[in-house]
Design a protein around this motif. Sequence first.
Motif, mmCIF file in Angstrom:
data_model
loop_
_atom_site.group_PDB
_atom_site.id
_atom_site.type_symbol
_atom_site.label_atom_id
_atom_site.label_comp_id
_atom_site.label_asym_id
_atom_site.label_seq_id
_atom_site.Cartn_x
_atom_site.Cartn_y
_atom_site.Cartn_z
ATOM 1 N N PRO A 1 -1.698 3.813 9.078
ATOM 2 C CA PRO A 1 -1.796 2.367 9.313
ATOM 3 C C PRO A 1 -0.690 1.617 8.583
ATOM 4 C CG PRO A 1 -3.944 3.293 8.807
ATOM 5 C CD PRO A 1 -2.944 4.366 8.508
ATOM 6 N N ALA A 2 0.042 0.782 9.321
ATOM 7 C CA ALA A 2 1.194 0.093 8.731
ATOM 8 C C ALA A 2 0.772 -0.806 7.582
ATOM 9 C CB ALA A 2 1.920 -0.719 9.809
ATOM 10 N N ALA A 3 -0.382 -1.468 7.697
ATOM 11 C CA ALA A 3 -0.822 -2.376 6.633
ATOM 12 C C ALA A 3 -1.053 -1.624 5.336
ATOM 13 C CB ALA A 3 -2.089 -3.105 7.070
ATOM 14 N N GLN A 4 -1.645 -0.427 5.419
ATOM 15 C CA GLN A 4 -1.882 0.354 4.206
ATOM 16 C C GLN A 4 -0.565 0.819 3.588
ATOM 17 O OE1 GLN A 4 -4.761 3.490 4.727
ATOM 18 N NE2 GLN A 4 -6.074 2.234 6.084
ATOM 19 N N VAL A 5 0.389 1.204 4.453
ATOM 20 C CA VAL A 5 1.683 1.644 3.937
ATOM 21 C C VAL A 5 2.389 0.486 3.241
ATOM 22 C CG1 VAL A 5 3.927 2.599 4.551
ATOM 23 C CG2 VAL A 5 1.870 3.429 5.702
ATOM 24 N N ARG A 6 2.355 -0.706 3.843
ATOM 25 C CA ARG A 6 3.000 -1.861 3.215
ATOM 26 C C ARG A 6 2.348 -2.193 1.881
ATOM 27 N NH1 ARG A 6 3.301 -3.795 8.728
ATOM 28 N NH2 ARG A 6 5.491 -3.936 9.369
ATOM 29 N N ALA A 7 1.020 -2.113 1.814
ATOM 30 C CA ALA A 7 0.337 -2.407 0.560
ATOM 31 C C ALA A 7 0.738 -1.425 -0.528
ATOM 32 C CB ALA A 7 -1.177 -2.383 0.786
ATOM 33 N N LEU A 8 0.957 -0.161 -0.158
ATOM 34 C CA LEU A 8 1.344 0.840 -1.155
ATOM 35 C C LEU A 8 2.800 0.683 -1.571
ATOM 36 C CD1 LEU A 8 0.372 4.571 -1.158
ATOM 37 C CD2 LEU A 8 2.769 3.937 -1.418
ATOM 38 N N VAL A 9 3.671 0.434 -0.585
ATOM 39 C CA VAL A 9 5.117 0.392 -0.866
ATOM 40 C C VAL A 9 5.514 -0.897 -1.566
ATOM 41 C CG1 VAL A 9 7.398 0.323 0.213
ATOM 42 C CG2 VAL A 9 5.701 1.979 0.988
ATOM 43 N N GLY A 10 4.948 -2.026 -1.164
ATOM 44 C CA GLY A 10 5.332 -3.307 -1.743
ATOM 45 C C GLY A 10 6.771 -3.640 -1.421
#
Length: 715
Positions: free
Chosen positions: A136-145
């Motif tokens: 999920p892109a949202a989860q990846v963005r939350a992790l990567v910042g």
Amino acid sequence: MLSLVAGGLRARWASFLGGFLALVLGVGLLTATGLGLAAALDPPPHAPERFASSPVVVLGHDRLAVEVRRGPRTEIVHHPLDRPQPVDTAVLRELRARWALTETPADATADAPVTEAPATDTPRTDTPDAVGLDAPAAQVRALVGDRAQVLTGAERRRADPGHERDGRELTGLNALLGTAGGVAAFVSVFVVASVFAFSVALRRREFGLLRTAGATPAQVRRLLLAEAAVLGVTASAAGCALGALAAPPMARALVARDLAPAWFATATGGSAGWPYHLAFWTGLGVALAGAAAAAHRAGRTGPTDALREADVDRDVLPPGRALLGAGLLAAGLGLLVWTYATEPAALLKRKTYTTLPMLLTGGAALLAPLLVRPAARLLPVPGGGAVGLLVRANGAAAVRRTAAVAAPVLVTVTLAGTLFGASESVARAKETEARDRTAAAHVVEGPRVRLPEPVEGAVVAASGPTSLFVRDGAEAVVKYRARAVADPAAFAELARLPVVAGDLRDLDDRSIVVNEEFERRRVGEEVEVWRADGSGPVRLRVAAVLARGTGDNGPYVTRAQAPGATLDRLESNRPLPTAGTPSATPPPPVNQAARAGLRLLLVLVLLYTVIALASTLLMATSVRGAELASLRLAGATRAQALRAVTGEALLAVGIGTLLGLAVTAAVLGAVGAGLAALSAPVTPALPWAWTGAAAGVCALVAVAASALPAWRLTR
């Protein structure tokens, strides 16, 4: 009025044919180039290549973000890096702990999974610049910042190896298509205005009869503008249809010549609407603008004057035309001088030597009637004997006819001479500058050359391309294409650069060699620099300053300031046993897009010239029946009459060629002065082959277009 307009167009269709064809061609080219620009400015979505099967891509930062001051405010500006930064190792570790990753080399074009491992695997020694994953892109963005970029959809193409190349090709394509469209508009106005003006001059007797019958000046003007409107609407509609048909093959030809990305061939199908509107209304505006001046002149002449002047050329340079011509000529010359005085490097750019000649050409064409009689008396005339005297006398007397024929020739010769002459002069200067830049007896070039084993007595200077981002004042950061040298001592020994201050031997890992384009260019000053990978800033001391030249003189740094740079050039005082392409001198720089654009522009201008010459001479010769009959009654043979008519056409072509060469000399002189001001080699090149071919085509068309109606009239 409508019936009069329709009847006039039917009766004088041959007089309007040249303007009609010029408008169709111009609108068609504007439509085709507009559709190409629409596709280039708003590229259609196309699938990514490197991570085609990964819905989410994590890409290292590929932009340099620098804070600059704009007045009282501060802003963040972004510059593209040569290559994306590696993804942060901590980010990779966290991603691997949760999802399987797909990694491919930076030059790959399809997914080739290398790693699908959890965080407990042995840490990697190599760090990729991008990884793909199915999460999920949202989860990846939350992790990567903000430690990296998360791309989805079409944005994933930013990780493709050809993404930056596509951007460079599109930039060159936009310049090529924009220039072609601009020249099309300029020459369309020029040709249509010339055809209308000469057509009105031939119809003075008709307008005199209309005035005698009670027509007012306003009615005469409205008649001509109505004819122009009908012509403009029909020609613009036909041109839009022609452009829609021409756009796809044009796109395929650009792709075949590596001037556009592969996907561009299918991106010009005509879905954008603004190119059609732009081309259509531009064509209609050109037709009305071309007829406006002629309509004003036709309307302000009284009936008696119009009848009296029907066969005599008088008042061929009205005050308005003289003022406009002098203004354009002064503006063109003034801009050349001003550009030389303030920014001589701009004289070497295609945009400058494409646009400025248009001002000079327009001014010279408007003032051509002033030069017809002196030139007709001075230039050698074809025919000799009595025919030659007749050619000279008729050419000097029929000023409007001679000037109307000379004008399109002037445009063609000028653009052929300035475009090819200026580009060739700059290319020769670059070649000479590159050849004189080194004292090496042996040069090896290649995408990835390798340093050879040490050879006794050999001095080897290796270098590779890199980029530097340099702060220019408080308001800008400039990206420079630089060279990174492996051995500063060997570089200093073999280099023959135009040093104006400092010493190349002082170059080390904490210094830089700059050129005169830099804001900070005094030896010993410090320059704030970001490296090609975005790291920095670092402060480097100026070791030496080079003349600006044609734009390829520096800057130079050592490989310590060029992370990721690969060697592509070896120079040595002896032959080298190494991989690469040996050459005694560096090859000249070749810009295929620029050359293709120049050929396209010349073909375009030649087409317009053929239309204008054929139309003008067919109109002019077809109304000379009484004159040719009188000549035959005076004892001239049919062959002598034909030689007189074609001789006049050749004389007009000669006058246009002479004026074109004069404008070419002014532009090339300014380019040479600009090269001298930049301390670059001055290598003027007048393209005799191109100008000669252009003048030759004009001469052939002029002879054919004047001889055919004259042959019919002298039977």
